[in-house]
Design a protein around this motif. Structure first.
Motif, PDB file in Angstrom:
ATOM      1  N   ASP A  97      -7.075   2.393 -13.731  1.00 34.58           N
ATOM      2  CA  ASP A  97      -5.819   3.150 -13.786  1.00 34.58           C
ATOM      3  C   ASP A  97      -5.003   2.934 -12.507  1.00 34.58           C
ATOM      4  N   CYS A  98      -3.893   2.083 -12.578  1.00 28.76           N
ATOM      5  CA  CYS A  98      -3.639   1.214 -13.704  1.00 28.76           C
ATOM      6  C   CYS A  98      -3.093  -0.134 -13.242  1.00 28.76           C
ATOM      7  N   ILE A  99      -2.433  -0.242 -12.058  1.00 30.48           N
ATOM      8  CA  ILE A  99      -1.916  -1.522 -11.563  1.00 30.48           C
ATOM      9  C   ILE A  99      -2.773  -1.909 -10.368  1.00 30.48           C
ATOM     10  N   ASP A 113      -3.124  -4.572 -15.212  1.00 29.93           N
ATOM     11  CA  ASP A 113      -1.912  -3.761 -15.289  1.00 29.93           C
ATOM     12  C   ASP A 113      -1.853  -2.885 -16.532  1.00 29.93           C
ATOM     13  N   ASN A 114      -2.994  -2.634 -17.169  1.00 31.53           N
ATOM     14  CA  ASN A 114      -2.991  -1.830 -18.382  1.00 31.53           C
ATOM     15  C   ASN A 114      -4.276  -1.009 -18.411  1.00 31.53           C
ATOM     16  N   GLN A 115      -4.128   0.319 -18.317  1.00 29.12           N
ATOM     17  CA  GLN A 115      -5.287   1.205 -18.291  1.00 29.12           C
ATOM     18  C   GLN A 115      -6.123   1.115 -19.555  1.00 29.12           C
ATOM     19  N   ARG A 172       1.446   0.807 -18.677  1.00 27.42           N
ATOM     20  CA  ARG A 172       0.483   1.251 -19.691  1.00 27.42           C
ATOM     21  C   ARG A 172      -0.540   2.150 -19.018  1.00 27.42           C
ATOM     22  N   LYS A 173      -0.177   3.414 -18.997  1.00 28.66           N
ATOM     23  CA  LYS A 173      -0.968   4.463 -18.367  1.00 28.66           C
ATOM     24  C   LYS A 173      -0.850   5.699 -19.237  1.00 28.66           C
TER      25      LYS A 173
END
Length: 826
Positions: A97-99, A113-115, A172-173
């Protein structure tokens, strides 16, 4: 910090997996402080444990911890890889989480870059014999989101629910990490899922999907296995299902390989939702080159049936050929601090779901794809899931990089979860179609934003229908159906409906009876949490509905005022804060009771009611029926009654003045019942009004007794009960034609008596005058078998207390508080 060695077998590099969970080093790239952090877990929890931040849930501490999410953090640990590094190595990280950037021995090996994606980073040849260092460096998510929004070719608005974390729709979190109208804004950072080094001989196991083909007296399972091969060659692959199996060798090529096998189960035991039958589960083990994964399979057919009828288009769930009314609530993450979301905190919430006669939860699109254990528990308990994909309340980008990331996310998640019997349908989003009418940017150029929406939504549909063709994909909630972008909020003849006018527009509870949904997937009414919970986040000086602290713990604009306004509509104003808190929970329960009893009475027109919401993420005034920590609000007790499989409800006719007593049966078979009604005065005098018997089938609700206009005097209310064919009591209910404030309710003396009967701790409640919403509360954690009751003279109520752990009866008696309506005002 250095931890145990990675051990691997010598020779032919058999599969091995080493967990990297444990204590890591937490540092800030802006500061010199170093902390310990337990992973999986989140940064806030680590800092809280170290005493570096105050409890974010107490008072107005939210602002005091905001710096945490504005700081770039790094997680580091050293580990010993041993000396045998033969084979192919993968670093698997999920729910990061997340970047973030990942470094192994100071060499960057991946950007995340996507949780919601599981990242498999190949590290063969990058591991060292002996000591290694792994580091995860996080970017500030708020900053990345703002930069992406600024670079986008046209403005995309965000919901006011995340004003403290704007542009969260560009990353995307978990959306509600940025706040919501019930959530604190913490923007947590961390790793919450799998963290492991995996050594494979030739191929690693990526996913196992199970599809069911039902025929008379048998079910064929189609098992689709995906393995990622590092080179061409031969692997071993096998499945075992309750002693029956298929095993053998398989040829692989570099990259993804897909294999399909079939197993047949004779005389299958079918899986049913809660209240409809049992939940047998078949154990499936799949092994690829020594790597084994386990699943439990519930055998059932399920269709979401949308077909034309005389009203419009149906919306109903058909399981094993039986149309079943869906009863339940909406599910949000179990805590705002991810470290606190554990099997031990989640299971009581799911058990409370079933205890309240629910059979469905809606996994809401502003939350998260839950851990595996959540779905396993739902399978075990018989809870069906309406599953949103994780998009909510605002438009999202549809550029190539965003869509590519989402494609991986949805593909992985559907493959991970599709074998679960509990999942009933995939839904593209929560209220994103509706949001196109909410913002100036989308209203000014609806064509652009509708095309932007459709790019994303169409891709979601294509993935879900490709990966899981057995389940219906529903575009949005609320929605009228495929490629229908009309107003799904108010059209009654088809689709699912979110009805919020009673809360947001301050309409009366009676307005629920003017709405006729096919499936009510979201609606609700707020209350304050209990005094026991309020005391955990306030000082005594804060215990006033208008205090700054109470308003910090109310995230919906004007929410506390709306609670009090409604109180004035139905009740005489309470004399103090504790009475306000109690009465807020009473009226919340009344609101949901009014809606759900009426909508159930319209069956089969309406075939589902999912109220907002089941639980809370922190201690807050909200629409939840389970407050933070799992304590049952009065709504949850009322839900146990208004969701009862066999129920009788009063339906007033605003035109004729008649009151129909309508019987509802959502069980597994028809029942024979007898209904008896009587009028009761506020001083306790009673008179019979009538009695009727009949068989109640499963297809439709049935009116069993109708009372003419003016049957009740101005100071009378209606009490009715129903019994089974053998005369055994099944339930009772009441109905007040006028607001409670209109009645001259006499002061009742309510007495409580504890007893032990058959090993159970029992509380008897009796009253010398009619007492309303009589509710018992004790300090010990646990639940009563019933609560929030009407108690009439000469008819004591029996409540069984079920403690969580041990409970001393003397301590229970000492801490017991009994409240009822008349004591709330002078």
């Amino acid at each position: 910090m250095k931890q145990g060695a990675v051990t691997a077998s010598s020779g032919e590099s058999r599969y091995a997996e080493v967990s990297l969970a444990g204590i890591w080093r937490l540092t800030s790239r802006r500061q010199q402080d170093t902390f310990e952090i337990a992973l999986p877990g989140d940064v806030h929890s680590a800092l809280l444990k170290a005493g570096a931040i105050p409890d974010p849930y107490f008072a107005d501490n939210e602002a005091k911890v905001e710096w945490v999410s504005r700081t770039p953090w790094a997680l580091t640990r050293e580990f010993d890889a041993g000396t045998d590094l033969a084979g192919n190595w993968t670093l698997t990280l999920s729910e990061v989480d997340c970047i973030a950037s990942v470094f192994l021995n100071d060499i960057e090996i991946g950007k995340l870059d996507n949780q919601f994606i599981r990242y498999d980073l190949e590290v063969t040849g990058k591991l060292r014999a002996g000591a290694n260092t792994l580091r995860i460096e996080f970017e500030v998510a708020r900053q990345v989101a703002a930069e992406r929004a600024a670079a986008h070719p046209f403005p995309i608005p965000y919901t006011k629910n995340v004003e403290k974390a704007p542009h969260i729709n560009f990353i995307r979190k978990v959306a509600c990490h940025g706040g919501w109208d019930w959530n604190i804004c913490l923007m947590p950072i961390g790793v919450y899922g799998r963290m492991s080094l995996r050594r494979s001989r030739l191929a690693r196991l990526d996913s196992v999907e199970v599809f069911q083909h039902h025929a008379p007296d048998k079910v064929e399972l189609e098992i689709r296995t995906r393995a990622f091969a590092f080179a061409a060659g031969e692997i071993t692959l096998g499945h075992e299902l309750d002693g029956k199996g298929v095993n053998g060798a398989a040829q692989v090529v570099p990259g993804e390989n897909v294999f399909t096998h079939r197993l047949t189960i004779a005389d299958p035991k079918l899986w049913w939702p809660a209240g409809q039958g049992a939940q047998p589960l078949y154990g499936l083990a799949t092994t690829v080159d020594g790597e084994t994964t386990h699943r439990k399979i519930g055998l059932r057919t399920l269709k979401v049936v949308c077909e034309p009828d005389e009203i419009g288009v149906t919306f109903k769930v058909r399981v094993n050929g039986r149309d079943i009314f869906m009863k339940g609530a909406n599910w949000i993450p179990a805590d705002a601090l991810p470290s606190r979301i554990t099997p031990e905190t989640v299971r009581p919430l799911l058990e409370a779901t079933v205890a309240a006669n629910m059979n469905m939860l809606r996994v809401w699109g502003g939350g998260q794809y839950e851990p595996d254990y959540f779905y396993e528990m739902c399978d075990e308990l018989g809870i069906l899931l309406w599953h949103d994909l994780m998009f909510a309340c605002m438009p999202y980008p549809s550029d190539r990089s965003f869509l590519a990331s989402v494609r991986t996310e949805i593909t992985q998640q559907v493959r991970r979860l599709s074998h679960h019997a509990s999942i009933a349908l995939w839904c593209g989003d929560n209220e994103v179609i509706g949001s196109l009418t909410w913002y100036p940017e989308t209203r000014d150029n609806r064509d652009r934003h509708l095309a932007n929406y459709d790019r994303l939504n169409s891709m979601l549909q294509e993935i879900c229908e490709t990966e899981d063709s057995d389940r219906r994909f529903w575009p949005s909630s609320p929605s009228l159906g495929y490629l229908d972008f009309a107003d799904g909020w108010h059209i009654e003849g088809r689709g699912d409906m979110h009805y919020w006018d009673v809360w947001h527009s301050a309409k009366s509870f009676e307005a629920y009876r003017t709405i006729h949904p096919r499936f009510a997937s979201e609606f609700g009414f707020q209350s304050f949490p209990s005094m026991k919970t309020i005391e955990t986040f306030t000082d005594a000086k804060d215990r006033n509905p208008s205090s700054p602290v109470m308003e910090v713990h109310q995230r919906n604009d004007g929410g506390n005022a709306r609670i009090l306004e409604t109180m004035c509509r139905y009740f005489r104003f309470p004399k103090g804060f504790e009475e306000i808190v109690f009465l807020s929970q009473v009226q919340q329960g009344l609101a949901m009771k009014t809606a759900i009893e009426y909508w159930r009475s319209t069956k089969p027109r309406c075939m589902g009611t999912l109220y907002w919401q089941l639980g809370d993420t922190w201690p807050v005034a909200s629409w939840a029926s389970l407050e933070y920590g799992g304590n049952w609000k009065l709504l949850h007790y009322l839900a146990r009654r208004f969701f009862a499989p066999v129920n009788v409800v009063a339906v007033p006719d605003a035109t004729t003045g008649e009151i129909a007593l309508v019987a509802i049966n959502d069980g597994a078979a028809a029942v024979e019942i007898t209904v008896a009604a009587k009028a009761v005065k506020t001083d306790g005098r009673q008179r019979p009004l009538g009695e009727a018997s009949g068989e109640i089938g499963l297809d439709a609700a049935k009116s069993v007794l109708t009372l003419a206009e003016a049957t009740l005097d101005k100071d009378e209310f209606l009490i009715f009960s129903w019994a089974g064919a053998e005369g055994s009591p099944l339930g009772d209910n009441d109905f007040f034609p006028a607001p409670y404030k209109a009645y001259e309710i006499e002061q009742a003396k309510v007495e409580a008596r504890w007893a032990v009967e058959g090993g159970e701790t029992v509380l008897y409640l009796s009253a010398d005058k009619p007492a309303f919403f009589v509710s018992a509360e004790v300090e010990a954690p646990g639940t009563f078998s019933d609560n929030c009751l009407t108690v009439l003279p000469g008819a004591a109520r029996r409540l069984v207390f079920r403690p969580t752990g041990k409970a001393d009866r003397a301590a229970l008696a000492k801490s017991l508080k009994v409240r009822h309506l008349r004591e709330t005002f002078d």
